[in-house]
Design a protein around this motif. Structure first.
Motif, short mmCIF file in Angstrom:
data_model
loop_
_atom_site.label_atom_id
_atom_site.label_comp_id
_atom_site.label_asym_id
_atom_site.label_seq_id
_atom_site.Cartn_x
_atom_site.Cartn_y
_atom_site.Cartn_z
N ILE A 36 0.82 -1.22 0.00
CA ILE A 36 0.00 0.00 0.00
C ILE A 36 0.85 1.27 0.00
CG2 ILE A 36 -1.89 -1.18 1.16
CD1 ILE A 36 -1.05 0.27 3.74
N VAL A 37 2.17 1.14 -0.19
CA VAL A 37 3.03 2.33 -0.19
C VAL A 37 2.65 3.26 -1.35
CG1 VAL A 37 5.38 3.14 -0.56
CG2 VAL A 37 4.94 1.26 1.02
N LYS A 38 2.51 2.72 -2.54
CA LYS A 38 2.18 3.54 -3.70
C LYS A 38 0.81 4.20 -3.56
CE LYS A 38 1.80 3.35 -8.74
NZ LYS A 38 1.93 2.47 -9.95
N PRO A 39 -0.26 3.47 -3.19
CA PRO A 39 -1.55 4.15 -2.99
C PRO A 39 -1.52 5.23 -1.92
CG PRO A 39 -1.88 1.79 -3.18
CD PRO A 39 -0.41 2.00 -3.08
N VAL A 40 -0.77 4.99 -0.84
CA VAL A 40 -0.69 6.00 0.22
C VAL A 40 0.00 7.26 -0.29
CG1 VAL A 40 0.37 6.53 2.44
CG2 VAL A 40 -0.84 4.37 2.13
N LEU A 41 1.08 7.11 -1.05
CA LEU A 41 1.77 8.28 -1.61
C LEU A 41 0.87 9.05 -2.56
CD1 LEU A 41 5.34 6.80 -2.27
CD2 LEU A 41 4.60 8.31 -0.40
N LEU A 42 0.09 8.34 -3.37
CA LEU A 42 -0.83 9.03 -4.28
C LEU A 42 -1.95 9.71 -3.52
CD1 LEU A 42 -1.06 6.40 -7.18
CD2 LEU A 42 0.22 8.56 -7.13
N LEU A 43 -2.38 9.11 -2.42
CA LEU A 43 -3.40 9.75 -1.60
C LEU A 43 -2.88 11.04 -0.99
CD1 LEU A 43 -6.22 9.59 -0.31
CD2 LEU A 43 -5.19 8.26 1.56
N LEU A 63 -10.98 21.43 -12.65
CA LEU A 63 -10.13 20.39 -13.22
C LEU A 63 -9.19 19.77 -12.19
CD1 LEU A 63 -9.29 18.80 -15.70
CD2 LEU A 63 -7.72 20.66 -16.32
N PRO A 64 -8.36 20.54 -11.47
CA PRO A 64 -7.53 19.92 -10.43
C PRO A 64 -8.35 19.32 -9.29
CG PRO A 64 -7.33 22.29 -10.34
CD PRO A 64 -8.08 21.99 -11.59
N ALA A 65 -9.53 19.88 -9.03
CA ALA A 65 -10.36 19.33 -7.96
C ALA A 65 -10.86 17.94 -8.33
CB ALA A 65 -11.53 20.27 -7.68
N VAL A 66 -11.32 17.78 -9.58
CA VAL A 66 -11.79 16.47 -10.02
C VAL A 66 -10.64 15.46 -10.06
CG1 VAL A 66 -12.77 15.21 -11.97
CG2 VAL A 66 -13.75 17.42 -11.29
N LEU A 67 -9.47 15.91 -10.53
CA LEU A 67 -8.31 15.02 -10.58
C LEU A 67 -7.90 14.57 -9.16
CD1 LEU A 67 -6.09 16.70 -13.32
CD2 LEU A 67 -7.46 14.60 -13.52
N ALA A 68 -7.93 15.50 -8.23
CA ALA A 68 -7.58 15.15 -6.85
C ALA A 68 -8.60 14.19 -6.26
CB ALA A 68 -7.50 16.43 -6.01
N LEU A 69 -9.87 14.40 -6.54
CA LEU A 69 -10.90 13.50 -6.02
C LEU A 69 -10.76 12.09 -6.60
CD1 LEU A 69 -13.45 13.13 -4.33
CD2 LEU A 69 -14.79 13.88 -6.31
N VAL A 73 -9.93 8.71 -4.46
CA VAL A 73 -10.83 7.55 -4.48
C VAL A 73 -10.09 6.30 -4.95
CG1 VAL A 73 -12.88 6.57 -5.58
CG2 VAL A 73 -12.92 8.93 -4.75
N TRP A 74 -9.27 6.45 -5.99
CA TRP A 74 -8.52 5.29 -6.50
C TRP A 74 -7.54 4.78 -5.46
CZ3 TRP A 74 -3.37 4.19 -7.39
CH2 TRP A 74 -3.10 3.07 -8.16
N SER A 75 -6.87 5.67 -4.76
CA SER A 75 -5.90 5.28 -3.74
C SER A 75 -6.59 4.56 -2.59
CB SER A 75 -5.15 6.51 -3.23
OG SER A 75 -4.46 7.16 -4.29
N LEU A 76 -7.70 5.10 -2.12
CA LEU A 76 -8.43 4.44 -1.04
C LEU A 76 -8.95 3.07 -1.46
CD1 LEU A 76 -10.44 7.49 0.37
CD2 LEU A 76 -8.52 6.30 1.46
N TRP A 77 -9.37 2.94 -2.70
CA TRP A 77 -9.85 1.66 -3.21
C TRP A 77 -8.73 0.62 -3.22
CZ3 TRP A 77 -14.66 -0.05 -4.20
CH2 TRP A 77 -14.79 -1.24 -4.93
N ARG A 78 -7.52 1.02 -3.66
CA ARG A 78 -6.40 0.11 -3.69
C ARG A 78 -5.96 -0.30 -2.28
NH1 ARG A 78 -3.55 -0.59 -8.38
NH2 ARG A 78 -2.58 -2.23 -7.11
N ILE A 79 -6.02 0.64 -1.36
CA ILE A 79 -5.67 0.32 0.02
C ILE A 79 -6.66 -0.69 0.60
CG2 ILE A 79 -5.48 1.27 2.35
CD1 ILE A 79 -4.44 3.86 1.07
N LEU A 80 -7.94 -0.47 0.33
CA LEU A 80 -8.96 -1.39 0.82
C LEU A 80 -8.83 -2.76 0.17
CD1 LEU A 80 -11.36 -1.71 2.67
CD2 LEU A 80 -12.84 -0.85 0.83
N GLN A 81 -8.47 -2.79 -1.11
CA GLN A 81 -8.25 -4.07 -1.78
C GLN A 81 -7.14 -4.87 -1.12
OE1 GLN A 81 -7.55 -3.08 -5.94
NE2 GLN A 81 -9.51 -3.98 -6.52
N ALA A 82 -6.05 -4.20 -0.77
CA ALA A 82 -4.94 -4.88 -0.11
C ALA A 82 -5.35 -5.39 1.27
CB ALA A 82 -3.74 -3.95 0.01
#
Length: 224
Positions: A36-43, A63-69, A73-82
């Motif tokens: 989960i190191v990579k997802p945490v860094l992206l979060l 635009l940056p707000a949507v990208l950040a959101l 979300v993707w980072s949290l999903w990957r962390i939960l998957q792990a």
């Protein structure tokens, strides 16, 4: 993490055991924290990206707000998957449970495991993790590779011990290359050569030798 949070992120592998057949968990392997190191860094990176939306022109602030959101979300999903991914070793099989909304279960009996390869990259040797690659009689994609296994050498030995205790692999005779069957070999020849006493019969044709007897001939035992 509280007990309630651990319960939410725990797939509860006990429900998949064949309890009436005496199946028990030998080892339950969760993902190493390196997964989960990579997802945490992206979060973490999504936070300054969100702040950037306050300094850009008002026409493109979204635009940056949507990208950040999306990144958060993707980072949290990957962390939960792990957190929901478990590799389980029992006294009968190995199986993997993973997935959040849709749960996947891949299982393989111990008898089908032909070989286990342990790959430990340089970073894995430093932080204590590795990857399992299974070779089995029926290649199961869900169990073909298990990544980010903590203490991989110890887990590999655990699997080998379980396989050995199940009687699927045993010691091999070093001379013959295979276990020696009972009743054969030097012990049986020794019994055949010493199990009879040569008679001291009389007559010209009786020489008292037993080396001319066939393998199925019997020699009477003379009682003194």
């Amino acid at each position: 993490m509280s007990a309630r949070a651990r319960s939410i992120f725990d797939p509860h592998v006990e429900q998949f055991l064949i309890a009436d057949e005496g199946e028990v968990v030998v080892d339950e392997v969760a993902k190493h924290w390196a997964a989960i190191v990579k997802p945490v860094l992206l979060l973490v990176a999504s936070v300054p990206l969100l702040m950037f939306s306050f300094i850009v022109p008002e026409a493109v602030w979204w635009l940056p707000a949507v990208l950040a959101l999306c990144l958060a979300v993707w980072s949290l999903w990957r962390i939960l998957q792990a957190q929901m991914d478990r590799f389980v070793i029992t006294n009968m099989r190995v199986f993997r449970v993973h997935g959040i909304l849709t749960q996947h279960i891949a299982t393989m009996p111990l008898a089908r495991i032909l070989d286990i390869s342990v790959h430990r990259p340089v970073v894995g040797r430093i932080f204590g993790y590795g990857h399992f690659v299974f070779e089995s009689a029926a290649q199961n994609q869900g169990l073909n590779q298990i990544r980010y296994v903590g203490a991989p050498n110890e887990r590999d030995l655990t699997i080998q011990r379980v396989i050995s205790r199940a009687g699927l692999r045993g010691p091999v005779n070093r001379q013959a290359g295979m276990p020696q069957a009972a009743g054969t070999g030097d012990g049986a020849r020794s019994t055949r050569s010493t199990g009879a006493i040569a008679p001291t019969g009389s007559g010209a044709g009786d020489t008292g030798r037993t080396d001319e007897l066939g393998p199925n001939d019997t020699v009477p035992i003379q009682r003194l």
